[in-house]
Write a protein that holds these residues in place. Structure first.
Motif, PDB file in Angstrom:
ATOM      1  N   ASP A   1       2.245   3.035  -9.264  1.00 41.83           N
ATOM      2  CA  ASP A   1       3.406   2.959 -10.148  1.00 41.83           C
ATOM      3  C   ASP A   1       4.624   3.697  -9.597  1.00 41.83           C
ATOM      4  OD1 ASP A   1       2.169   1.423 -12.174  1.00 41.83           O
ATOM      5  OD2 ASP A   1       1.123   3.213 -12.872  1.00 41.83           O
ATOM      6  N   GLY A   2       4.420   4.433  -8.539  1.00 45.17           N
ATOM      7  CA  GLY A   2       5.532   5.168  -7.957  1.00 45.17           C
ATOM      8  C   GLY A   2       6.420   4.268  -7.104  1.00 45.17           C
ATOM      9  N   GLU A   3       7.551   4.788  -6.692  1.00 42.90           N
ATOM     10  CA  GLU A   3       8.498   4.021  -5.882  1.00 42.90           C
ATOM     11  C   GLU A   3       8.047   3.911  -4.432  1.00 42.90           C
ATOM     12  OE1 GLU A   3      12.247   5.897  -6.299  1.00 42.90           O
ATOM     13  OE2 GLU A   3      12.497   5.381  -8.416  1.00 42.90           O
ATOM     14  N   GLU A   4       7.164   4.805  -4.010  1.00 40.73           N
ATOM     15  CA  GLU A   4       6.804   4.887  -2.595  1.00 40.73           C
ATOM     16  C   GLU A   4       5.395   4.388  -2.286  1.00 40.73           C
ATOM     17  OE1 GLU A   4       8.501   5.884   0.079  1.00 40.73           O
ATOM     18  OE2 GLU A   4      10.375   6.387  -0.933  1.00 40.73           O
ATOM     19  N   TRP A   5       4.707   3.761  -3.254  1.00 41.97           N
ATOM     20  CA  TRP A   5       3.295   3.469  -3.019  1.00 41.97           C
ATOM     21  C   TRP A   5       3.067   2.528  -1.840  1.00 41.97           C
ATOM     22  CZ3 TRP A   5       0.790  -1.260  -3.267  1.00 41.97           C
ATOM     23  CH2 TRP A   5       1.465  -2.314  -3.869  1.00 41.97           C
ATOM     24  N   VAL A   6       3.947   1.555  -1.655  1.00 41.05           N
ATOM     25  CA  VAL A   6       3.793   0.641  -0.514  1.00 41.05           C
ATOM     26  C   VAL A   6       3.977   1.404   0.793  1.00 41.05           C
ATOM     27  CG1 VAL A   6       4.753  -1.367   0.662  1.00 41.05           C
ATOM     28  CG2 VAL A   6       4.492  -1.395  -1.818  1.00 41.05           C
ATOM     29  N   ASN A   7       4.979   2.266   0.829  1.00 38.20           N
ATOM     30  CA  ASN A   7       5.232   3.076   2.020  1.00 38.20           C
ATOM     31  C   ASN A   7       4.056   4.004   2.307  1.00 38.20           C
ATOM     32  OD1 ASN A   7       6.694   4.155   4.202  1.00 38.20           O
ATOM     33  ND2 ASN A   7       7.586   5.751   2.913  1.00 38.20           N
ATOM     34  N   ILE A   8       3.519   4.629   1.252  1.00 41.22           N
ATOM     35  CA  ILE A   8       2.370   5.522   1.424  1.00 41.22           C
ATOM     36  C   ILE A   8       1.172   4.740   1.958  1.00 41.22           C
ATOM     37  CG2 ILE A   8       0.721   7.021   0.228  1.00 41.22           C
ATOM     38  CD1 ILE A   8       2.975   7.632  -1.791  1.00 41.22           C
ATOM     39  N   MET A   9       0.923   3.565   1.366  1.00 36.36           N
ATOM     40  CA  MET A   9      -0.214   2.752   1.784  1.00 36.36           C
ATOM     41  C   MET A   9      -0.096   2.343   3.247  1.00 36.36           C
ATOM     42  SD  MET A   9      -1.725  -0.554  -0.210  1.00 36.36           S
ATOM     43  CE  MET A   9      -3.213  -1.390   0.377  1.00 36.36           C
TER      44      MET A   9
END
Length: 222
Positions: free
Chosen positions: A54-62
């Motif tokens: 749900d965060g703004e960065e989850w794709v980047n983190i993944m």
């Protein structure tokens, strides 16, 4: 060796509850409360990430997790039944996707299936620990694939697909069969993820012969 789990969860109370249940399994759990703290720890290599989508960065983190090691499975959690995020998550290679609210025991069950696949009827389950697939060797216990004694870096879904093919050599498998076996019966989304998964496997295992059965699915050459 004690499995290490990294938990990214914004809700502190829920995070504490999930941590408690995960630790009851005997796992070592490290929790992060925001995207920044999660990003700072992607260089580490746990056995499993449970990532708040749900965060703004989850794709980047993944992506950063997978750039560090594509063999680390990721469970995504979300407060919203967002079909786009679910499909995107699976296309990016997540091992599972679970929508809140959910019982902590459900998360534990899903995590257990990933961390201990041989004990819970996963597609990798077989009587032998190593099986041959054309010029490749699948090490089922360590979830590794080797060619000429060299390891090929695969995601959890890529490895599960190969195990499915190893169990059905020469048999045409429909996209629906592959979806059910690799993603589970509760998967909801486009079967396009199967084609994307096949493309990634072909790109990594360049000599592996996978036939396309047009309008139906795929078949591994025995």
């Amino acid at each position: 060796m004690t499995p290490r789990v990294f938990l990214s969860e914004r809700n502190e109370t829920f995070s504490q509850m999930l941590t408690y249940y995960l630790q009851k399994e005997g796992w070592e759990v490290t929790s992060f409360s925001n995207d920044t703290s999660s990003l700072l720890n992607v260089a580490d290599c746990p056995n499993l990430w449970i990532l708040d989508a749900d965060g703004e960065e989850w794709v980047n983190i993944m992506r950063k997790i997978q750039s560090n090691s594509t063999q680390i499975p990721i469970i995504l959690t979300s407060e919203h039944e967002n079909t786009i995020n679910r499909v995107w998550g699976f296309e990016l290679g997540c091992a599972d996707f679970i929508v809140k609210p959910f019982m902590p025991k459900e998360l534990v069950f899903r995590a257990r299936k990933i961390l201990n696949p041989h004990d819970h009827g996963s597609v990798t389950e077989t009587a032998t620990k190593v099986t041959r697939l054309q010029n490749y060797h699948l090490d089922l216990q360590r979830r590794m694939i080797l060619v000429d004694k060299l390891t090929v870096d695969l995601t959890s879904k890529e490895f599960d697909l190969l195990c499915l093919f190893a169990r059905h050599k020469g048999i045409a498998l429909s996209r629906e069969q592959i979806l059910t076996s690799v993603w589970g019966e509760n998967y909801f989304g486009s079967d396009r993820v199967v084609d994307d998964l096949i493309r990634r496997v072909r790109r990594k295992l360049t000599t592996l012969e996978i036939d396309t059965v047009y309008g139906y699915g795929y078949r591994i050459v025995s």
